[in-house]
Design a protein around this motif. Structure first.
Motif, PDB file in Angstrom:
ATOM      1  N   ASP A  76      -2.704   5.663  -5.732  1.00  0.00           N
ATOM      2  CA  ASP A  76      -3.759   5.258  -4.804  1.00  0.00           C
ATOM      3  C   ASP A  76      -3.263   4.038  -4.036  1.00  0.00           C
ATOM      4  O   ASP A  76      -3.066   2.971  -4.627  1.00  0.00           O
ATOM      5  CB  ASP A  76      -5.023   4.921  -5.600  1.00  0.00           C
ATOM      6  N   ALA A  79      -8.418   3.008   4.668  1.00  0.00           N
ATOM      7  CA  ALA A  79      -8.688   2.806   3.243  1.00  0.00           C
ATOM      8  C   ALA A  79      -8.656   1.327   2.877  1.00  0.00           C
ATOM      9  O   ALA A  79      -9.503   0.840   2.116  1.00  0.00           O
ATOM     10  CB  ALA A  79      -7.676   3.588   2.409  1.00  0.00           C
ATOM     11  N   ASP A 122     -11.833  -0.829   1.494  1.00  0.00           N
ATOM     12  CA  ASP A 122     -11.761  -1.389   0.148  1.00  0.00           C
ATOM     13  C   ASP A 122     -11.815  -2.911   0.129  1.00  0.00           C
ATOM     14  O   ASP A 122     -11.656  -3.524  -0.924  1.00  0.00           O
ATOM     15  CB  ASP A 122     -10.497  -0.887  -0.554  1.00  0.00           C
ATOM     16  N   LYS A 143      -5.762   0.835  -4.317  1.00  0.00           N
ATOM     17  CA  LYS A 143      -6.426   0.446  -5.567  1.00  0.00           C
ATOM     18  C   LYS A 143      -6.245  -1.043  -5.847  1.00  0.00           C
ATOM     19  O   LYS A 143      -7.177  -1.725  -6.300  1.00  0.00           O
ATOM     20  CB  LYS A 143      -5.887   1.259  -6.740  1.00  0.00           C
ATOM     21  N   ASN A 155       1.731   5.751  -2.240  1.00  0.00           N
ATOM     22  CA  ASN A 155       1.669   7.138  -1.777  1.00  0.00           C
ATOM     23  C   ASN A 155       2.923   7.907  -2.176  1.00  0.00           C
ATOM     24  O   ASN A 155       2.871   9.101  -2.469  1.00  0.00           O
ATOM     25  CB  ASN A 155       1.515   7.186  -0.251  1.00  0.00           C
ATOM     26  N   CYS A 205       0.808  -1.229   0.000  1.00  0.00           N
ATOM     27  CA  CYS A 205       0.000   0.000   0.000  1.00  0.00           C
ATOM     28  C   CYS A 205       0.839   1.276   0.000  1.00  0.00           C
ATOM     29  O   CYS A 205       0.765   2.078  -0.925  1.00  0.00           O
ATOM     30  CB  CYS A 205      -0.927  -0.002   1.212  1.00  0.00           C
ATOM     31  N   THR A 222      -4.221   4.855   5.938  1.00  0.00           N
ATOM     32  CA  THR A 222      -4.074   3.757   4.986  1.00  0.00           C
ATOM     33  C   THR A 222      -4.792   2.510   5.487  1.00  0.00           C
ATOM     34  O   THR A 222      -5.408   1.776   4.699  1.00  0.00           O
ATOM     35  CB  THR A 222      -2.592   3.460   4.726  1.00  0.00           C
TER      36      THR A 222
END
Length: 243
Positions: free
Chosen positions: A158, A192, A196, A161, A153, A149, A189
């Motif tokens: 993303d 997210a 997701d 994603k 950044n 992840c 993070t």
């Protein structure tokens, strides 16, 4: 070992409590956090290199981790061929049935994942940055796919994603691997990744601690504690072991 390690990811979603939270860090720092809901410990070679400089031989470091928990311990290994990966991995799987092997994504790793699946050894595949990589290691038999992840950044991308893409690609496949978010270095993070659809996240213990922080939680906890203290001060908690 039980879920979230064996069976299928889909069964874990039916029978489990929610996304797994795996911890990383120095074995001296982890004991108090392991008993607060963590699935187990995950290492990588960066952390392990730091730990051997502090504690000595790698097998001794792994034993230190084993000594602090009966939960799963994910040991990252590396090598220059499938055969070397399997030989190195055997050193650690012989130490304890708590051991899970973690191997960076490569063509050599594909052969190792296939052999380890046949032997009943659970595995994590790290350094997964693309959807084709995730598909390939899944077909080789890996137990957990680890989309990275935080590095996205660093390049303005993303960070989660790939987690969404993996969820879409694996949707409906009964024997799909767990999608476990790696290099999660912040609460944002982590948020997210969980939103997701990650089946789990790997965090250092300070991020795990910070995941419980919210200014609204602080405000309401203060309110409720104040009411509790009021009852105590009024002598209305007799028989309750207030400290």
């Amino acid at each position: 070992m039980t879920q979230p390690l064996f069976g299928t990811a889909e069964n874990a979603r039916v029978n489990g409590r929610g996304p797994a939270i795996w911890l990383a860090g120095d074995p001296e720092d982890l004991p108090e956090w392991l008993d607060r809901g963590a699935a187990g410990i995950v290492t990588n070679t960066v952390v392990l290199n730091d730990m051997v400089k502090k504690y000595g031989q790698l097998t001794g470091v792994i034993q230190r981790y084993l000594d602090i928990t009966d939960k799963p311990l994910v040991v990252e290994i590396d090598g220059h061929s499938t055969e070397e990966l399997l030989d190195v991995g055997e050193v650690f799987t012989k130490m304890s049935d708590q051991i899970i092997l973690k191997i960076p994504a490569s063509t050599d790793a594909l052969g190792a994942f296939a052999a380890l699946k046949a032997a009943g050894v659970p595995t994590f595949c790290t350094t997964v940055f693309t959807l084709p990589q995730a598909a390939a290691v899944a077909q080789a038999g890996v137990t957990h796919v680890l989309p990275f992840c935080e590095p996205f950044n660093d390049v303005g991308g993303d960070p989660t994603k790939l987690i969404r893409d993996c969820r879409e690609m694996f949707d409906g496949w009964v024997e799909r691997p767990f999608i476990t978010a790696a290099l999660v270095r912040s609460v944002d993070t982590a948020d997210a990744a969980l939103r997701d659809g990650a089946d789990g996240i790997i965090v250092f213990w300070p991020v795990f601690r910070d995941m419980m922080q919210s200014h609204l939680t602080d405000e309401w906890n203060k309110t409720f504690l104040g009411e509790w203290n009021s009852m105590h001060e009024a002598g209305l908690l007799d028989g309750v072991p207030v400290r």
